[in-house]
Motif scaffolding. Sequence first.
Motif, PDB file in Angstrom:
ATOM      1  N   ASP A  10       0.854  -1.192   0.000  1.00  0.00           N
ATOM      2  CA  ASP A  10       0.000   0.000   0.000  1.00  0.00           C
ATOM      3  C   ASP A  10       0.886   1.237   0.000  1.00  0.00           C
ATOM      4  OD1 ASP A  10      -2.002  -1.827   0.288  1.00  0.00           O
ATOM      5  OD2 ASP A  10      -2.778  -1.051   2.172  1.00  0.00           O
ATOM      6  N   PRO A  12      -0.379   4.745   0.392  1.00  0.00           N
ATOM      7  CA  PRO A  12      -1.478   5.695   0.552  1.00  0.00           C
ATOM      8  C   PRO A  12      -1.054   7.113   0.191  1.00  0.00           C
ATOM      9  CG  PRO A  12      -0.798   4.777   2.681  1.00  0.00           C
ATOM     10  CD  PRO A  12       0.030   4.127   1.631  1.00  0.00           C
ATOM     11  N   GLU A  82      -5.573   6.569  -2.965  1.00  0.00           N
ATOM     12  CA  GLU A  82      -4.978   5.282  -2.618  1.00  0.00           C
ATOM     13  C   GLU A  82      -4.205   4.759  -3.824  1.00  0.00           C
ATOM     14  OE1 GLU A  82      -5.203   4.243   0.521  1.00  0.00           O
ATOM     15  OE2 GLU A  82      -6.365   6.067   0.796  1.00  0.00           O
ATOM     16  N   TYR A  84      -1.061   1.501  -5.022  1.00  0.00           N
ATOM     17  CA  TYR A  84      -0.365   0.277  -4.650  1.00  0.00           C
ATOM     18  C   TYR A  84       0.871   0.117  -5.520  1.00  0.00           C
ATOM     19  CZ  TYR A  84      -4.951  -0.590  -2.717  1.00  0.00           C
ATOM     20  OH  TYR A  84      -6.132  -0.458  -2.031  1.00  0.00           O
TER      21      TYR A  84
END
Length: 141
Positions: A10, A12, A82, A84
């Motif tokens: 992740d 963010p 968000e 990834y």
Amino acid sequence: MRNKQFKKIDIPKWGKYLRGRWRECFASHLSIEEQKEIGMDGFLWHLCSWEKVKCLEKDEAIKAFLHQSKLKCTIFYQLMDEAYLFENANTLSINEWPFKDGHMDEHDMYVMDWSEKWTFVMTHETDYGPYFIQKDDTSDC
């Protein structure tokens, strides 16, 4: 030799940064005014739907994406921050992506090679996309 499992990290709040990099890498041949005229402030993928870049569409786009080396790539969205990072993602299937069909925030999704040489785009519009853009080796972001 065993295939390595992909790793999802992740990242963010990287969405805004990655959208900016995407625009710089794949749409810099257009002026800011030209980008606004085709609605890129709303959806980056309008670059493809307005045919302002050479790209593959639909099944050809999927095939091209599947043939790319995906040692490291990012996945981010149009409407969310968000994001990834995927490592060792050569075995990553489309069904394993963080993509929710029918969920507007997670529907316009961009996959970008870490070296920014290609991108694959899923859109919320059934008549548009997916798209695949491959930059030539001489292009720099």
